[in-house]
Write an enzyme that holds these catalytic residues in place. Sequence first.
Site, PDB file in Angstrom:
ATOM      1  N   LYS A  48      10.134  -8.465   4.397  1.00  0.00           N
ATOM      2  CA  LYS A  48       9.827  -7.630   3.230  1.00  0.00           C
ATOM      3  C   LYS A  48      11.055  -7.557   2.320  1.00  0.00           C
ATOM      4  O   LYS A  48      12.185  -7.420   2.793  1.00  0.00           O
ATOM      5  CB  LYS A  48       9.421  -6.230   3.705  1.00  0.00           C
ATOM      6  CG  LYS A  48       8.926  -5.301   2.589  1.00  0.00           C
ATOM      7  CD  LYS A  48       8.471  -3.951   3.146  1.00  0.00           C
ATOM      8  CE  LYS A  48       7.972  -3.016   2.056  1.00  0.00           C
ATOM      9  NZ  LYS A  48       7.566  -1.694   2.591  1.00  0.00           N
ATOM     10  N   SER A  71       3.635   2.619   4.926  1.00  0.00           N
ATOM     11  CA  SER A  71       3.674   1.279   4.320  1.00  0.00           C
ATOM     12  C   SER A  71       3.617   0.105   5.292  1.00  0.00           C
ATOM     13  O   SER A  71       3.471  -1.030   4.863  1.00  0.00           O
ATOM     14  CB  SER A  71       4.930   1.131   3.462  1.00  0.00           C
ATOM     15  OG  SER A  71       4.766   1.861   2.284  1.00  0.00           O
ATOM     16  N   SER A 125       3.145   0.170   0.828  1.00  0.00           N
ATOM     17  CA  SER A 125       3.864  -0.707  -0.073  1.00  0.00           C
ATOM     18  C   SER A 125       4.030  -2.135   0.445  1.00  0.00           C
ATOM     19  O   SER A 125       4.241  -3.059  -0.332  1.00  0.00           O
ATOM     20  CB  SER A 125       5.268  -0.137  -0.359  1.00  0.00           C
ATOM     21  OG  SER A 125       6.054  -0.137   0.826  1.00  0.00           O
TER      22      SER A 125
HETATM   23  N1  GLN Z   1       2.228   4.977   0.010  1.00  0.00           N
HETATM   24  C1  GLN Z   1       3.374   5.776   0.333  1.00  0.00           C
HETATM   25  C2  GLN Z   1       4.181   6.060  -0.900  1.00  0.00           C
HETATM   26  O1  GLN Z   1       3.835   5.597  -1.926  1.00  0.00           O
HETATM   27  C3  GLN Z   1       4.141   5.110   1.401  1.00  0.00           C
HETATM   28  C4  GLN Z   1       5.370   4.421   0.989  1.00  0.00           C
HETATM   29  C5  GLN Z   1       6.087   3.780   2.123  1.00  0.00           C
HETATM   30  O2  GLN Z   1       5.771   3.974   3.295  1.00  0.00           O
HETATM   31  N2  GLN Z   1       7.114   3.050   1.781  1.00  0.00           N
HETATM   32  O3  GLN Z   1       5.154   6.751  -0.876  1.00  0.00           O
END
Ligand code: GLN
Length: 497
Positions: A73, A172, A148
Amino acid sequence: MSAADLAGALADGRISSVEATQAHLERIAAVDGEVHAYLHVSDHALDVAADIDRRRAAGDDLGPLAGVPLAIKDVLVTTDMPTTSGSKILEGFRSPYDATVVARSRAAGLVPLGKTNMAEFAMGSSTEHSAYGPTRNPWDLDRVPGGSGGGSAAAVAAFEAPFALGSDTGGSIRQPAHVTGTVGLKPTYGGVSRHGAIALASSLDQVGPVSRTVLDSALLHDVIAGHDPHDATSLADAWPSFADAARDGARGDVLRGLRIGVVSELPDSGVQPGVASSFHAALSAMVAQGAELVDISAPHFEYGVAAYYLILPAEASSNLAKFDSVRFGLRVDVPGGTVEDVMATTRDAGFGDEVKRRIILGTYALSAGYYDAYYGSAQKVRTLIQQDFAAAFARVDVIATPSAPTTAFRLGEQLEDPLQMYLNDVTTIPANLAGVPGISVPSGLAGEDGLPVGIQVLAPAREDARLYRVGAALEALLVDDWGGPLLDRAPRRGEDR
Ligand code: GLN
């Protein structure tokens, strides 16, 4: 092939790392134009692979995963490839060091294939907030791959990598796993080093594995786990072998007598019927194997999303202050302007709307006069959620929930509605607030649209091995319910396009 099968074939000499790497690069060339899982494909992966092959031929003592390709990632800094965290503000940035998890992966002989797409600075549940365009879900290219870490999940689901590194601040790793039919695990906070993981919210971030099988996540987790003096929150624990735990779970009858907590305050309303029925079917399948369902109360989980969207923006606004046009990446010059003008213009040009939204939310929540009302209250809620977990884990071994409320939604569907987007993490966020580990394992295909669904299993802090044991047992149990082996199904739809 799974990473475990590739590792076996490499060890037996049935294939070389160059062949395994070449096969994945060809797959990327064939499908990534449509999936867009990668932001950058390594131009020297084959050289790294050839080096592993040479060392194997020379009789070097290589680790069990040596020669297996890996996707990374783009939140993780790498010396030999660009790192952007999905943001324009880091365009052109090259890290002088490798993230600890990347260094450990290299030391284990894994072959980095490239950097995967992500929502900008890991903010979002769809990967549409990437400054470099969205990733598409390989099961249906009109749908999002979650976020994400949609790039890592899509790469794995589309067979563009056997496994990948992800990061999970609010879901994420787990929510993308849920919508792409893959496995993802968020480790116990402090279990895996955050050094070199570009910070979103430091008290919530964890790096973890994404894969098609539970064993593969365990194998990767074994490589990246363990104390790191460069991360002040890194635990000193000696971790058990997660791969052994996964093998144990696939074989044994770990579900017999397992007490599974089901949160009574998480109602089925708001959960898509197909997701709810897949969840209940998975629970019934576990009960048939001797597991016991226990109703538990976690009355503060419902405030998790609200608390998270004060704590996360507060920490993110502070972490993102370092992107100041001077130290990293982008700089937009303002002729005759002051340093503040350059900074403001660069940040305006370099950050996307969601990042700006959260910086504004965070600085507001932290400002004098509002601090106690917002940030202070959110921290109190966080403590109450930790207490909910402690009370539950006094009575049960694990907690199970749907990994997310819906199957993959369509691109654009939630983009104009940030609150709707935030609610995708309603079941994953409590684990980040409490620091406990969580895994998402595929539980089948939803009735309505035939898209993948996952079940989330949560364990007490430091009990990550329990999740691999239970996860592997669940995988062995649920794969039949898919109407076919998981590994045969994922790429079909993407390929048909
Ligand atoms: N969807 C969550 C956010 O927007 C999770 C983000 C993450 O885990 N990096 O904050």
